[in-house]
Write a protein that holds these residues in place. Structure first.
Motif, PDB file in Angstrom:
ATOM      1  N   ALA A  50       4.646  10.164  -9.545  1.00 15.47           N
ATOM      2  CA  ALA A  50       3.473  10.822  -8.963  1.00 15.47           C
ATOM      3  C   ALA A  50       3.294  10.321  -7.540  1.00 15.47           C
ATOM      4  O   ALA A  50       3.175   9.119  -7.305  1.00 15.47           O
ATOM      5  N   SER A  77       4.066   3.278 -15.956  1.00 10.85           N
ATOM      6  CA  SER A  77       4.223   2.730 -14.612  1.00 10.85           C
ATOM      7  C   SER A  77       5.408   1.771 -14.620  1.00 10.85           C
ATOM      8  O   SER A  77       5.538   0.959 -15.538  1.00 10.85           O
ATOM      9  N   VAL A  91       5.242   2.159  -9.684  1.00  9.09           N
ATOM     10  CA  VAL A  91       5.433   3.610  -9.534  1.00  9.09           C
ATOM     11  C   VAL A  91       4.964   4.262 -10.830  1.00  9.09           C
ATOM     12  O   VAL A  91       5.396   3.878 -11.915  1.00  9.09           O
ATOM     13  N   ARG A  92       4.078   5.240 -10.705  1.00 12.21           N
ATOM     14  CA  ARG A  92       3.508   5.847 -11.909  1.00 12.21           C
ATOM     15  C   ARG A  92       4.083   7.246 -12.140  1.00 12.21           C
ATOM     16  O   ARG A  92       4.280   8.003 -11.188  1.00 12.21           O
TER      17      ARG A  92
END
Lengths: 285, 284
Positions: free
Chosen positions: B170, B208, B212-213
């Motif tokens: 995302a 995550s 970083v998700r």
């Protein structure tokens, strides 16, 4: 008639409703996957640590967050008041541990320390306290450094830059302000001039010799939008701002690159840490 | 019924993730799913770096035994790193009727910006098309779908449905204050679905990794281009989206009409050859 900088070098709206759950979820996941449930952080009375505190509370619950107020004898008393105010506001327990005796024990042995050196020592002493308290509490240290200061190198290596997870590291100062308002950080903290409070009367903008507003406009256009620096300088000229600021920002960013990297390793083997031996930080978590 | 299933995989912990996958397949099958689709790299997590070599599964590994049993009644599509000879691939494995029915290796490996796949993986060379329980099924893994020529090639092989498993971080911002990455997937697959008259099913990992998700999005782009989200359910931190076959509506496109009805694959191939000739003349 000079052009308006807001029109020539605009900054985007901050999508608070999207980013608050996004950042909160990353913070929660990255802490809880280590098996820990708690966080500690230093609260200075400024806007950045107030926003980190707000995120930590959202991610883990106020009962799992401990804030540390770590003033030095020359710190502005209003900083401590603002630190307490934001802790009370978010219902977080706070503890005060003065760095004065630790710092003075060192300062008394060394003469001719500049304010900058003293400030760096204080920042690193605060790091020692936070990492020790995190160990004591089975907690992780939540970072409080934003993208603007990270890029400008306006931070102390192994001092305030040290943390396990940093919710603010990809947020410019203008975005920190918008998110702080959105999350209800008390206005006293949002509206005062940002200061590292390392010596009396210090302000970030005086140190940087530019406003955060200008720094953010330059950095956002250069880094995020990948615009050529010459084009940004020309736009500054159009709105009667000093175009040399772009080069000044560039020099600060390039000079401080080392602060954003792990130390250089003298390579001898075929598999060097982080060069060929590349594993994610979340390995096995 | 089709189930799109996702969760936050633990990085490099394949045995743990496989047991979550087995539980999720049982759960989805009990609710009537005939086809259960998981995202790219759900078995291992996405940002493996050097962990690729120790996480990669062999096609004949005993690790598949639990899922193979479950596949006697349910078709299972899962993403994982696969080792084949001395190569590693970012792959989708199709388990059906107690056997591994198909393995597709991702063709386009993103190696720019935050991605580094070509450092660790070899690129596949064969189109992802197989005979599935619900009809001819096409596969595009994440970045594959960014290449319209590949999406078209899969479509030209005449699948009844196309699966797009993904591990998409995302990031960025769309004009309506959503993540650009998530918006882009909807608009891209909507246009493909409308242009090709085929249903596309998208499913992204969640969780995550190193800050970083992943959004955990799942949707169907119906043949007319409409985005549908199906029936959603969350149990044990696993997200399910169920689509009935009437939702998927594979055949309705034939009655409603659309640009694909006049499509001539022979003509399209000829156009590509013309383009190739023009390019070569320019380069000469």
């Amino acid at each position: 008639m000079p052009e308006n900088i807001e029109k020539i070098l605009p900054l985007p709206e901050t999508p608070c409703e999207l980013w608050v759950p996004h950042i909160t979820e990353i913070l929660r996941a990255e802490i809880q996957k280590t098996g820990l449930t708690k966080a500690v952080l230093g609260v200075s009375g400024g806007i950045d640590s107030a926003l980190s505190l707000a995120f930590a509370v959202k991610a883990l619950g106020a009962e799992n967050v401990t804030a540390y107020l770590m003033p030095y004898e020359t710190s502005n008393p209003s900083s401590e008041d603002h630190g307490k105010l934001v802790c009370d506001h978010f219902n977080v327990k706070s503890e005060k541990i003065e760095v004065t005796p630790m710092a003075n024990a060192y300062f008394s042995q060394i003469s001719d320390l500049t304010n900058l050196q003293k400030g760096n020592v204080m920042a690193r002493l605060r790091m020692i306290i936070l990492y020790d308290r995190s160990s004591q509490n089975s907690a992780l240290v939540v970072g409080t450094s934003n993208k603007t200061e990270g890029l400008l190198g306006y931070s102390t290596l192994w001092g305030d830059m040290a943390s396990a997870v940093n919710p603010l590291g990809d947020l410019y100062k203008f975005q920190v302000r918008a998110l702080s308002k959105f999350l209800g950080v008390p206005s006293e903290l949002i509206n005062k001039p940002p200061s590292a409070d390392l010596w009396e009367g210090q302000t970030d903008e005086a140190d940087l010799q530019m406003t955060y507003d200008i720094a953010d406009r330059i950095l956002y256009n250069w880094i995020d939008l990948a615009r050529p620096r010459s084009e940004i300088a020309e736009k500054l000229r159009q709105c009667e701002h000093d175009p040399a600021l772009v080069e000044k920002v560039f020099k600060r960013v390039s000079f401080s690159q080392f602060k954003r990297k792990m130390p250089v390793i003298a390579k001898v083997s075929r598999r060097t840490i982080n060069r060929e031996f590349r594993n994610p930080r979340d390995w096995g978590m | 019924m089709i189930a799109l299933v996702r969760f936050a995989p633990k990085l490099g912990a394949c045995a743990k993730n496989l047991s979550t996958i087995e539980w999720a397949v049982k759960n989805a099958a009990e609710k009537g799913a005939e086809l259960v689709v998981f995202p790219e790299m759900i078995v291992s997590g996405y940002q493996l770096e050097n962990l690729v070599s120790e996480s990669a599964l062999l096609k004949n590994s005993a690790d598949w035994s639990g899922l193979l049993k479950l596949s006697s009644h349910t078709e299972i599509v899962i993403g994982c790193p696969i080792r084949q000879n001395s190569n590693f691939y970012n792959s989708m494995v199709v388990l059906r009727e107690g056997r591994i029915a198909h393995v597709y290796h991702k063709m386009y490996l993103p190696t720019y910006g935050m991605f580094d796949e070509a450092r660790y993986f070899s690129a596949g060379e064969k189109l992802g098309i197989y005979d599935g329980k619900l009809g001819a099924t096409g596969l595009l893994i994440c970045e594959d779908a960014w290449h319209p020529a590949l999406a078209y090639a899969v479509h030209a092989a005449k699948p009844d449905l196309i699966l797009v498993p993904s591990a998409s971080p995302a990031r960025g911002l769309s004009v309506d204050d959503k993540h650009h990455s998530a918006r882009m997937w909807q608009s891209r697959l909507s246009i493909y679905a409308e242009s090709f008259g085929t249903a596309f099913f998208y499913v992204n990992i969640s969780g995550s990794e190193d800050g970083v998700r992943y959004g955990g999005e799942a949707f169907m782009a119906a043949p007319g281009g409409e985005i549908r989200f199906g029936q959603s359910l969350i149990e044990n931190e696993v997200q399910f989206s169920f689509f009935s076959l009437t939702d998927a509506d594979f055949s309705s496109s034939a009655t409603t009409g659309g640009p694909w009805q006049n499509e001539s694959h022979a003509k399209n191939l000829d156009l590509i050859l013309q383009a190739k000739n023009i390019r070569e003349q320019k380069n000469a």
